[in-house]
Motif scaffolding. Structure first.
Motif, short mmCIF file in Angstrom:
data_model
loop_
_atom_site.label_atom_id
_atom_site.label_comp_id
_atom_site.label_asym_id
_atom_site.label_seq_id
_atom_site.Cartn_x
_atom_site.Cartn_y
_atom_site.Cartn_z
N LEU A 176 0.80 -1.22 0.00
CA LEU A 176 0.00 0.00 0.00
C LEU A 176 0.84 1.27 0.00
CD1 LEU A 176 -2.68 -1.03 2.65
CD2 LEU A 176 -2.88 -1.14 0.16
N GLY A 177 2.00 1.28 0.67
CA GLY A 177 2.77 2.51 0.72
C GLY A 177 4.00 2.45 1.60
N VAL A 178 4.73 3.58 1.72
CA VAL A 178 5.90 3.67 2.60
C VAL A 178 5.75 4.86 3.56
CG1 VAL A 178 7.44 2.56 0.96
CG2 VAL A 178 7.23 5.04 0.95
N THR A 179 6.29 4.72 4.75
CA THR A 179 6.08 5.70 5.81
C THR A 179 6.76 7.04 5.52
OG1 THR A 179 5.90 3.97 7.48
CG2 THR A 179 6.44 6.18 8.27
N SER A 180 6.02 8.12 5.72
CA SER A 180 6.55 9.47 5.56
C SER A 180 6.84 10.09 6.92
CB SER A 180 5.56 10.34 4.79
OG SER A 180 5.99 11.69 4.75
N GLY A 181 5.83 10.21 7.78
CA GLY A 181 6.03 10.83 9.09
C GLY A 181 4.79 10.75 9.93
N GLY A 182 4.66 11.65 10.91
CA GLY A 182 3.48 11.65 11.76
C GLY A 182 3.75 12.30 13.09
N SER A 183 2.86 12.04 14.04
CA SER A 183 3.01 12.57 15.40
C SER A 183 2.82 11.44 16.40
CB SER A 183 1.97 13.66 15.67
OG SER A 183 0.66 13.12 15.64
#
Length: 357
Positions: free
Chosen positions: A340-347
């Motif tokens: 589905l995808g690859v991690t970018s960022g977050g909190s």
């Protein structure tokens, strides 16, 4: 063997999910020597010429995606998976609701169409940029949700609230704990002078293999190693985009990724074979693998997310409640063997929870 891919010279298309490398927001790794990588599938035409794309077949879309495509964005407002596993489609009229039922899904009548939601996000994007804010389409509530982290001042939040009020009551404002950041520092398995990240998928153009990871991990020319003494070279970043998008390609120093790279390692010597790619669905259960926090699970909470990181704005992201920590950047997200995808960022983090893109 690596999946064969074709080169594309077309301009990179924004707002793509797994078809677009950026929105490959997290699909874990197979340990090849000391390097965590996964064999890959990457997207449809539209990226810079250096970006390879897979010709592998995508998985068949579900009834929700099919009927939404047929009815169009003026009569629908997204679809999601309900708690009982049923596919729900938001529609704006009774005739569309009947079409949804005939397609085998459950309709939900809403006030605002996908066109309305997209117009709202465009207006938010045209407002003065405020680092520490993010917004995404919440299909289940038929709203656009705007979040502000702890770094956003009262004045900036008030200004953005005025913009939201001018759009309409379907824009919801929420303050979030923590800070929206990219997830680079303090992790293995790939290391360079630019930082430390998790490798994502392997992709190939038929001649050479690449690691697909997050773009903020390092600029073009970054040299990556599988060990902290720079003795085992993985490769060099040859293409990427950040901000705007968040992806990069690391060309293997030896040209090839190695055998067995189509399996995502999930710990304890176990793995999951990646067999295809698909767009995510709100409510879908997903897994994310990262070199700091390991294997974690949760669900997709929203799509079409925009995040205003301190370094710049990234759009077209998947929002989930799967936790992540520094070093998980570039690691993979998957569901039932589908990338589905690859991690970018977050909190937040994996102790208190948070939001990951």
């Amino acid at each position: 063997m690596p999946l064969r891919v074709r080169e594309s010279c077309m301009r990179h298309a924004r707002r793509r999910v797994v078809r677009r490398v950026t929105r490959l927001a997290a699909v874990g790794g197979l340990l090849l020597g000391a390097t965590m990588v996964t064999h890959a599938v990457a997207g449809e035409p539209g990226a810079p010429a250096a970006v390879p794309f897979s010709t592998a077949e995508e998985t068949t879309p579900g009834p929700g995606a099919v009927v939404v495509a047929e009815l169009g964005t003026s009569r629908t407002a997204g679809s999601w998976i309900a708690g009982d596993g049923a596919t729900v489609v938001a529609v704006t009229d009774e005739e569309a609701a009947a079409e949804v039922r005939r397609a085998g899904a459950e309709p939900k009548l809403v006030r605002h169409s996908m066109d309305d939601l997209k117009t709202a996000t465009k207006k938010l994007s045209s407002a003065t940029r405020v680092p520490g804010t993010a917004w995404a389409m919440d299909y289940r509530s038929n709203q656009v949700v705007v979040r502000g982290d702890s770094t956003v001042s009262a004045d900036d939040w008030s200004g953005l609230t005025e913009v939201a009020d001018g759009i309409g009551d379907f824009v919801r404002m929420e303050r979030s704990g923590g800070v929206f950041t990219t997830r680079v520092n303090g992790a293995q398995p790939i290391l360079s002078t630019a930082g430390r990240c998790s490798a994502g998928f392997n992709v190939t153009d038929g001649k050479r293999d690449f690691v697909l990871t997050a773009g903020h991990c390092g600029p073009e020319g970054s040299v990556w190693f599988a060990d902290d003494r720079a003795r085992q070279e993985v490769g060099t970043t040859v293409a990427g985009s950040f901000p705007g998008d968040d992806y990069s390609l690391i060309r293997y120093a030896g040209g090839r990724a190695g055998e067995g790279a189509g399996v995502v390692a999930v710990g304890d010597g176990k793995g999951v074979r990646i067999t295809g790619v698909a767009d995510p669905t709100v409510g879908q259960r997903v897994f994310r693998s990262g070199s700091t926090s390991g294997l974690r699970d949760g669900e997709v909470t929203a799509l079409n997310a925009t995040v205003n990181y301190p370094e710049g704005t990234v759009s077209g992201l998947i929002e989930s409640n799967v936790c992540a920590e520094p070093g998980d950047s570039g690691g993979p997200m998957f569901s039932e063997g589908v990338a589905l995808g690859v991690t970018s960022g977050g909190s937040g983090d994996c102790r208190t929870g948070g939001t990951t893109y």
